[in-house]
Design an enzyme around this catalytic site. Structure first.
Site, PDB file in Angstrom:
ATOM      1  N   GLY A  29      10.837  -4.686   8.984  1.00  0.00           N
ATOM      2  CA  GLY A  29      10.889  -6.094   8.591  1.00  0.00           C
ATOM      3  C   GLY A  29      12.294  -6.667   8.612  1.00  0.00           C
ATOM      4  O   GLY A  29      12.513  -7.820   8.991  1.00  0.00           O
ATOM      5  N   ARG A  46      10.838   7.621  -9.353  1.00  0.00           N
ATOM      6  CA  ARG A  46       9.784   6.869  -8.670  1.00  0.00           C
ATOM      7  C   ARG A  46       8.508   7.705  -8.740  1.00  0.00           C
ATOM      8  O   ARG A  46       8.483   8.855  -8.298  1.00  0.00           O
ATOM      9  CB  ARG A  46      10.157   6.638  -7.205  1.00  0.00           C
ATOM     10  CG  ARG A  46       9.061   5.870  -6.456  1.00  0.00           C
ATOM     11  CD  ARG A  46       9.245   5.975  -4.955  1.00  0.00           C
ATOM     12  NE  ARG A  46       8.191   5.238  -4.265  1.00  0.00           N
ATOM     13  CZ  ARG A  46       7.691   5.591  -3.091  1.00  0.00           C
ATOM     14  NH1 ARG A  46       8.129   6.670  -2.484  1.00  0.00           N
ATOM     15  NH2 ARG A  46       6.745   4.883  -2.525  1.00  0.00           N
ATOM     16  N   LEU A  96       7.554  -3.823   5.888  1.00  0.00           N
ATOM     17  CA  LEU A  96       7.257  -3.114   7.129  1.00  0.00           C
ATOM     18  C   LEU A  96       8.221  -1.955   7.307  1.00  0.00           C
ATOM     19  O   LEU A  96       9.430  -2.152   7.476  1.00  0.00           O
ATOM     20  CB  LEU A  96       7.379  -4.069   8.332  1.00  0.00           C
ATOM     21  CG  LEU A  96       6.541  -5.353   8.295  1.00  0.00           C
ATOM     22  CD1 LEU A  96       6.852  -6.216   9.507  1.00  0.00           C
ATOM     23  CD2 LEU A  96       5.049  -5.034   8.215  1.00  0.00           C
ATOM     24  N   GLY A  97       7.692  -0.753   7.256  1.00  0.00           N
ATOM     25  CA  GLY A  97       8.471   0.457   7.504  1.00  0.00           C
ATOM     26  C   GLY A  97       7.569   1.424   8.227  1.00  0.00           C
ATOM     27  O   GLY A  97       6.752   1.020   9.048  1.00  0.00           O
ATOM     28  N   ASN A  98       7.664   2.717   7.914  1.00  0.00           N
ATOM     29  CA  ASN A  98       6.668   3.647   8.440  1.00  0.00           C
ATOM     30  C   ASN A  98       5.339   3.393   7.733  1.00  0.00           C
ATOM     31  O   ASN A  98       4.280   3.445   8.320  1.00  0.00           O
ATOM     32  CB  ASN A  98       7.126   5.091   8.251  1.00  0.00           C
ATOM     33  CG  ASN A  98       6.323   6.041   9.128  1.00  0.00           C
ATOM     34  OD1 ASN A  98       6.101   5.779  10.300  1.00  0.00           O
ATOM     35  ND2 ASN A  98       5.868   7.127   8.547  1.00  0.00           N
ATOM     36  N   GLY A  99       5.429   3.082   6.425  1.00  0.00           N
ATOM     37  CA  GLY A  99       4.296   2.560   5.674  1.00  0.00           C
ATOM     38  C   GLY A  99       4.455   1.050   5.592  1.00  0.00           C
ATOM     39  O   GLY A  99       5.570   0.551   5.475  1.00  0.00           O
ATOM     40  N   HIS A 110       3.819   0.269  -2.828  1.00  0.00           N
ATOM     41  CA  HIS A 110       5.095  -0.402  -2.505  1.00  0.00           C
ATOM     42  C   HIS A 110       5.432  -1.459  -3.547  1.00  0.00           C
ATOM     43  O   HIS A 110       6.194  -2.391  -3.274  1.00  0.00           O
ATOM     44  CB  HIS A 110       5.038  -1.081  -1.118  1.00  0.00           C
ATOM     45  CG  HIS A 110       4.978  -0.139   0.033  1.00  0.00           C
ATOM     46  ND1 HIS A 110       4.355  -0.459   1.227  1.00  0.00           N
ATOM     47  CD2 HIS A 110       5.461   1.120   0.198  1.00  0.00           C
ATOM     48  CE1 HIS A 110       4.456   0.549   2.066  1.00  0.00           C
ATOM     49  NE2 HIS A 110       5.124   1.525   1.464  1.00  0.00           N
ATOM     50  N   GLU A 157      14.814  -0.454  -3.474  1.00  0.00           N
ATOM     51  CA  GLU A 157      13.910   0.118  -4.476  1.00  0.00           C
ATOM     52  C   GLU A 157      14.678   0.901  -5.541  1.00  0.00           C
ATOM     53  O   GLU A 157      14.303   0.891  -6.706  1.00  0.00           O
ATOM     54  CB  GLU A 157      12.868   0.997  -3.782  1.00  0.00           C
ATOM     55  CG  GLU A 157      11.889   0.181  -2.944  1.00  0.00           C
ATOM     56  CD  GLU A 157      10.997   1.042  -2.068  1.00  0.00           C
ATOM     57  OE1 GLU A 157       9.863   1.316  -2.500  1.00  0.00           O
ATOM     58  OE2 GLU A 157      11.426   1.424  -0.967  1.00  0.00           O
ATOM     59  N   ASN A 193      13.862   9.944  -6.031  1.00  0.00           N
ATOM     60  CA  ASN A 193      12.600   9.723  -5.326  1.00  0.00           C
ATOM     61  C   ASN A 193      12.234  11.057  -4.683  1.00  0.00           C
ATOM     62  O   ASN A 193      12.746  11.414  -3.629  1.00  0.00           O
ATOM     63  CB  ASN A 193      12.772   8.618  -4.283  1.00  0.00           C
ATOM     64  CG  ASN A 193      11.484   8.322  -3.526  1.00  0.00           C
ATOM     65  OD1 ASN A 193      10.481   9.015  -3.689  1.00  0.00           O
ATOM     66  ND2 ASN A 193      11.508   7.306  -2.700  1.00  0.00           N
ATOM     67  N   ASP A 227       8.301   5.579  15.742  1.00  0.00           N
ATOM     68  CA  ASP A 227       9.573   4.886  15.532  1.00  0.00           C
ATOM     69  C   ASP A 227       9.560   3.620  16.386  1.00  0.00           C
ATOM     70  O   ASP A 227       9.437   3.683  17.610  1.00  0.00           O
ATOM     71  CB  ASP A 227      10.738   5.788  15.944  1.00  0.00           C
ATOM     72  CG  ASP A 227      12.095   5.218  15.523  1.00  0.00           C
ATOM     73  OD1 ASP A 227      12.336   4.018  15.786  1.00  0.00           O
ATOM     74  OD2 ASP A 227      12.912   5.967  14.957  1.00  0.00           O
ATOM     75  N   MET A 228       9.692   2.451  15.707  1.00  0.00           N
ATOM     76  CA  MET A 228       9.576   1.176  16.408  1.00  0.00           C
ATOM     77  C   MET A 228      10.643   1.014  17.490  1.00  0.00           C
ATOM     78  O   MET A 228      10.425   0.348  18.495  1.00  0.00           O
ATOM     79  CB  MET A 228       9.655   0.031  15.400  1.00  0.00           C
ATOM     80  CG  MET A 228       8.972  -1.232  15.859  1.00  0.00           C
ATOM     81  SD  MET A 228       7.213  -1.043  16.226  1.00  0.00           S
ATOM     82  CE  MET A 228       6.487  -1.565  14.683  1.00  0.00           C
ATOM     83  N   LYS A 259      15.373  11.954  -2.364  1.00  0.00           N
ATOM     84  CA  LYS A 259      16.358  10.888  -2.180  1.00  0.00           C
ATOM     85  C   LYS A 259      16.939  10.580  -3.563  1.00  0.00           C
ATOM     86  O   LYS A 259      16.205  10.623  -4.560  1.00  0.00           O
ATOM     87  CB  LYS A 259      15.707   9.630  -1.614  1.00  0.00           C
ATOM     88  CG  LYS A 259      15.219   9.771  -0.191  1.00  0.00           C
ATOM     89  CD  LYS A 259      14.572   8.467   0.258  1.00  0.00           C
ATOM     90  CE  LYS A 259      13.901   8.618   1.609  1.00  0.00           C
ATOM     91  NZ  LYS A 259      13.119   7.428   1.968  1.00  0.00           N
ATOM     92  N   ARG A 264      -0.577   5.553  10.100  1.00  0.00           N
ATOM     93  CA  ARG A 264      -1.850   5.243   9.446  1.00  0.00           C
ATOM     94  C   ARG A 264      -2.561   4.094  10.144  1.00  0.00           C
ATOM     95  O   ARG A 264      -1.928   3.139  10.583  1.00  0.00           O
ATOM     96  CB  ARG A 264      -1.616   4.863   7.977  1.00  0.00           C
ATOM     97  CG  ARG A 264      -0.993   5.974   7.154  1.00  0.00           C
ATOM     98  CD  ARG A 264      -0.681   5.495   5.752  1.00  0.00           C
ATOM     99  NE  ARG A 264       0.219   6.409   5.054  1.00  0.00           N
ATOM    100  CZ  ARG A 264       1.097   6.038   4.135  1.00  0.00           C
ATOM    101  NH1 ARG A 264       1.221   4.767   3.801  1.00  0.00           N
ATOM    102  NH2 ARG A 264       1.877   6.929   3.563  1.00  0.00           N
TER     103      ARG A 264
END
Length: 402
Positions: A333, A94, A210-213, A183, A385, A7, A283-284, A14, A242
């Site tokens: 998530g 990817r 649910l992530g950064n995107g 995604h 993924e 990726n 960052d949550m 990655k 975003r």
């Protein structure tokens, strides 16, 4: 079959080496800050129950240099997992945007590479580094089959009423402006796991990544029928940086009345909006820490994030004409029980009843977090993924043999 999944991002790579069909992860890692100060490689090798880690901090000028270092680690005398790059049978890439050209995983040829280049304007942040990863991998793994897995492919089953925009038709016919969705690899993986778990092929599922995107997809009988991201990955849910859905008039106002350049507005909506725009953080975990100290801006942003998810759950339940399950996945998530509870609350009318006790339990396995009486299952399914990419590559190779 050894499948090396790459990726490739703008300043990172990655990777995972996965043995198929056993789905055994042999090693994984990330090359970070390529071309910048403090570049590093974090490499993990899995042998039985043991995990060996190695971190290298070095100057890495470009993707080719970074991937060469990874090859050295793969073949290292001490922690190597292969003796020679020729032991890699497939490199799975990817690729974020496949446009309307690619509805399935495909072998990479010169023609395919040219088509990926044509799509650069549609995913200027993603497709160029994805393409660069392909070019480098072809040099370093010359005997391996190179295969592209497209993030947009899963959403090619959207009906026209879901993927067309209400703008003059020539923009679709001549310029291919439409909803593509993103995604897709994650949504496909977790929806298939959910169908398997429910033992119900004719199913109605909403997947929530649910992530950064962040994105959501309505999945009917295993096919994507609507999705929250659109022509690009900025639409839909509130994300780390975003804005998600926004009235187009705001953009015109910023340009025409407040004097912003179009490029500045694009950058603001992509990099400086969403949770970072509302709180100064994306960052949550940091945002939750602020909430616990009663920070009003953090509380509002968190509520907005959850509200947008609830809105889409309602819309997609209508699109599906019913609901069997909602699935939470992605970094937020899977790990943020507070967000799951908030975004799944006040939805009893739709048959969604979350169990707070189950929601707070932690596990890496698929789990239900709904009450016993809930007609709709609420599932937490860890996404993978890289495994989905490896699985699609393996299937394509097996088809090629037959």
């Amino acid at each position: 079959m050894n499948i090396f999944v790459i990726n490739s991002g703008s300043s990172s790579i990655k990777y995972q080496l996965i043995e198929m069909p056993s789905e055994k992860v042999v090693c994984s890692g990330i090359v970070e800050r390529i071309g910048k100060e403090g570049a590093a490689i974090t490499h993990k090798v899995f042998r039985g129950e043991k995990e060996k880690d190695k971190k290298l901090v070095m100057q890495i000028s470009d993707h080719e240099e970074g991937l060469k270092e990874v090859v050295d680690l793969l073949t290292d005398d001490q922690i190597g997992v292969i003796k020679d790059p020729s032991e890699i049978n497939v490199v799975g890439h990817r690729v974020v945007h496949g446009g309307e050209s690619f509805a399935a995983t495909t072998f990479i040829t010169n023609e395919v590479k040219e088509e990926i280049k044509k799509l650069f304007p549609l995913a200027s942040l993603h497709n160029p580094p994805n393409y660069l990863g392909i070019e480098v991998a072809e040099k370093l793994f010359p005997t391996a089959a190179q295969i592209a897995v497209f993030d947009t492919a899963f959403h090619q089953t959207l009906p026209p009423e879901a993927y067309r925009y209400a703008i003059p038709s020539k923009f679709y016919k001549e310029d291919r402006i439409r909803v593509y969705g993103f995604h897709g690899t994650s949504h496909k993986y977790v929806s298939e796991k959910a169908i398997e778990y429910l033992q119900k092929e004719n199913s109605k599922i909403i997947t929530i990544h649910l992530g950064n995107g962040c994105s959501m997809t309505a999945v009917k009988d295993g096919k994507s029928v609507d999705t929250s991201m659109g022509f690009g990955p900025m639409n839909g849910l509130i994300m780390g940086t975003r804005a998600g859905d926004i009235d187009q008039s705001v953009i015109f106002y910023l340009v025409n009345q407040l004097g912003y350049e179009a490029e500045d507005v694009k950058n603001m909506l992509n990099y400086n909006s969403g949770m970072i725009g509302l709180t100064g953080m994306n960052d949550m975990r940091d945002i939750i820490a602020k909430i616990e100290s009663s920070d009003k801006e953090a509380i509002l942003a968190y509520n907005m994030y959850a509200y947008r998810i609830r809105k889409y759950i309602g819309a997609y339940t209508a699109v599906l004409n019913g609901l069997d399950a909602i699935v939470y996945t992605g970094g937020v998530g899977e790990n943020d029980s507070r967000m799951r509870e908030l975004s799944a609350s006040d939805l009893e009318y739709l048959g969604i009843h979350l169990d707070p006790y189950k929601n707070n339990l932690r596990s890496k396995a698929i789990r239900e977090i709904n009450t016993e009486r809930s007609p709709v299952k609420i599932l937490v399914i860890p996404t993978n993924e890289e495994l989905e990419i490896a699985s699609q590559c393996f299937s394509l190779m097996e088809k090629g043999k037959s």
